[in-house]
Scaffold this motif. Structure first.
Motif, mmCIF file in Angstrom:
data_model
loop_
_atom_site.group_PDB
_atom_site.id
_atom_site.type_symbol
_atom_site.label_atom_id
_atom_site.label_comp_id
_atom_site.label_asym_id
_atom_site.label_seq_id
_atom_site.Cartn_x
_atom_site.Cartn_y
_atom_site.Cartn_z
ATOM 1 N N HIS A 58 0.789 -1.199 0.261
ATOM 2 C CA HIS A 58 0.207 0.151 -0.096
ATOM 3 C C HIS A 58 0.795 1.296 0.164
ATOM 4 N N HIS B 70 0.996 5.773 0.786
ATOM 5 C CA HIS B 70 0.299 7.040 1.092
ATOM 6 C C HIS B 70 1.409 8.091 1.119
ATOM 7 N N GLU C 102 -9.142 9.936 0.223
ATOM 8 C CA GLU C 102 -8.689 8.657 -0.504
ATOM 9 C C GLU C 102 -7.348 8.395 0.124
ATOM 10 N N GLU C 103 -6.403 9.205 0.116
ATOM 11 C CA GLU C 103 -5.153 9.050 0.396
ATOM 12 C C GLU C 103 -4.439 10.276 1.120
ATOM 13 N N ILE D 189 -4.888 5.114 2.894
ATOM 14 C CA ILE D 189 -4.044 4.446 2.193
ATOM 15 C C ILE D 189 -4.809 3.826 0.760
ATOM 16 N N CYS D 190 -3.755 3.718 -0.131
ATOM 17 C CA CYS D 190 -4.124 3.175 -1.147
ATOM 18 C C CYS D 190 -3.443 1.757 -1.589
ATOM 19 N N ASP E 123 -9.403 5.766 9.211
ATOM 20 C CA ASP E 123 -9.076 5.400 7.854
ATOM 21 C C ASP E 123 -10.012 4.218 7.376
ATOM 22 N N GLU F 240 -9.463 2.413 4.978
ATOM 23 C CA GLU F 240 -8.759 1.293 4.205
ATOM 24 C C GLU F 240 -7.864 0.707 5.282
#
Length: 381
Positions: free
Chosen positions: A194, A196, A203-204, A289-290, A375, A377
């Motif tokens: 992942h 950030h 989203e991030e 995070i993505c 978060d 995610e």
């Protein structure tokens, strides 16, 4: 640049450049610092916001440091200590500490920027100083071990335990985010990979990060683990492109100014501990995070597997009945110092486990209406 050279820059080995001659009592001193022009010091030029120091004190030893333009959390790794902030009548804080990072949750102390702090220990020990550059000066506070949410994330061989002592939405800081992760031998954590490293509202978050490792010994072996970091689109645009494949041992650290990070792999038979320190330039203190698009699918497999039965390694102790020293921060429209994260209706990797009569790790305090949103995610760490 080869991976070997990148490792030299971003993989900081135990006592690598951190001997007594250079850093005094610090086993590790990762602090970007500032030059006369305001730029980051050359050794850690990749970091601008996050800091980490590992302090060792002998029995009866003490150490005084100036916090400068950073806020810090003093976290015992082994042993206990007294933390006093100059001019603050509510300190010193007596930290009970713990035997080691594999044996229990610890209490901790938050100390503000623009202060002089003295840490002393009658029996001696090792203490992590997790820091972040900040603008607001919050009051010094004690964080009881009983208030630390102990969480299980992932399932199967992606199972890990997270001690959310300094997570966003859990303990109030200006910029600093810090958690502990314990991964049983043979498991992968910080997975799926992942990132950030860029600001995309909602989203991030843009957060640089430091990983500090300790590996539990077994059968006479000190043990090891592995950490991977690969370039992301954002890191490529900045020209940094962090690329690390590091064999990590106790006392090592990996710097992650940008990029996809994970997995963190624990060798079979050796539990891996890592301390995550995060900070960034954003106004909002949040960990968004993505997932790496090639590996995010692994989450979909988690509900069909049980959590590793070796977890939790331990749980938070019973409630600490000492009076709270946090009321001054609670007065404003700030998140509470300890609050339960909001449930994520979209994704619950442990849903299949939670449906069973397994008792909760500990009872989390009620969330306040003004709580900072967690978060959505937040399962990768």
């Amino acid at each position: 640049m080869t991976t070997e050279l990148r490792n030299t820059e971003f993989h900081i080995r135990a006592r690598d450049g951190a001997g007594a001659e250079e850093h005094g009592p610090y086993e590790l001193d990762i602090d970007p610092g500032r030059t006369a022009d305001g730029d980051a010091a050359p050794r850690y030029a990749s970091l601008r916001h996050a800091s980490l120091r590992i302090l060792r004190l002998p029995p009866g030893g003490s150490h005084t440091f100036a916090t400068g333009d950073s806020e810090w959390i003093v976290l015992p790794l082994n042993g206990g200590c007294t933390v006093a902030v100059g001019g603050d009548s509510d300190t010193p804080f007596e930290l009970s500490g713990r035997k080691d990072v594999f044996s229990g949750v610890t209490d901790f102390a938050y100390v503000p920027r623009d202060a002089e702090v003295r840490i002393s220990s009658a029996a001696g020990g090792r203490f992590a100083l997790t820091g972040a550059r900040c603008s607001r000066r919050l009051p010094a506070r004690h964080g009881p071990a009983s208030g630390v949410p102990v969480e299980l994330r992932g399932t199967g061989n992606c199972s890990r335990q997270v001690n959310n002592f300094g997570a966003a939405g859990v303990f109030a800081c200006d910029k600093l985010i810090a958690v502990e992760v314990l991964t049983p031998g043979g498991n992968w954590s910080s997975y799926p990979p992942h990132k950030h490293d860029e600001c995309r509202p909602g989203e991030e978050s843009e957060l640089e990060e430091i990983y500090y490792f300790e590996i539990a010994p077994a059968h006479g072996s000190a043990g090891l683990g592995y950490q991977r970091v690969t370039p992301s689109g954002a890191s490529s645009r900045t020209g940094r492109g962090t690329d690390v494949l590091a064999e990590v041992r106790s006392g090592d650290a990996v710097l992650i100014p940008d990029g996809w990070h994970g997995p963190s792999i624990a060798a079979p038979g050796h539990t891996m501990y890592y301390l995550n320190v995060m900070a960034g330039p954003g106004e909002e203190r949040a960990w968004l995070i993505c997932d790496h698009p090639d590996h995010g699918w692994i989450r979909d497999t988690w509900p069909d597997q049980p959590v590793d039965p070796r977890l939790p390694l331990y749980e938070a102790p019973d409630a600490d009945l000492r009076p709270s020293l946090n009321e001054t921060v609670e007065a404003g429209p700030r998140p509470s110092l300890y609050e339960a994260p909001d449930a994520d209706p979209r994704r619950s990797p442990n849903e299949a486990v939670e449906a069973s009569p397994r008792p909760p790790l500990h009872d989390a305090p009620d969330a306040r209406p003004e709580a900072h949103p967690e978060d959505p995610e937040g399962d990768a760490r």
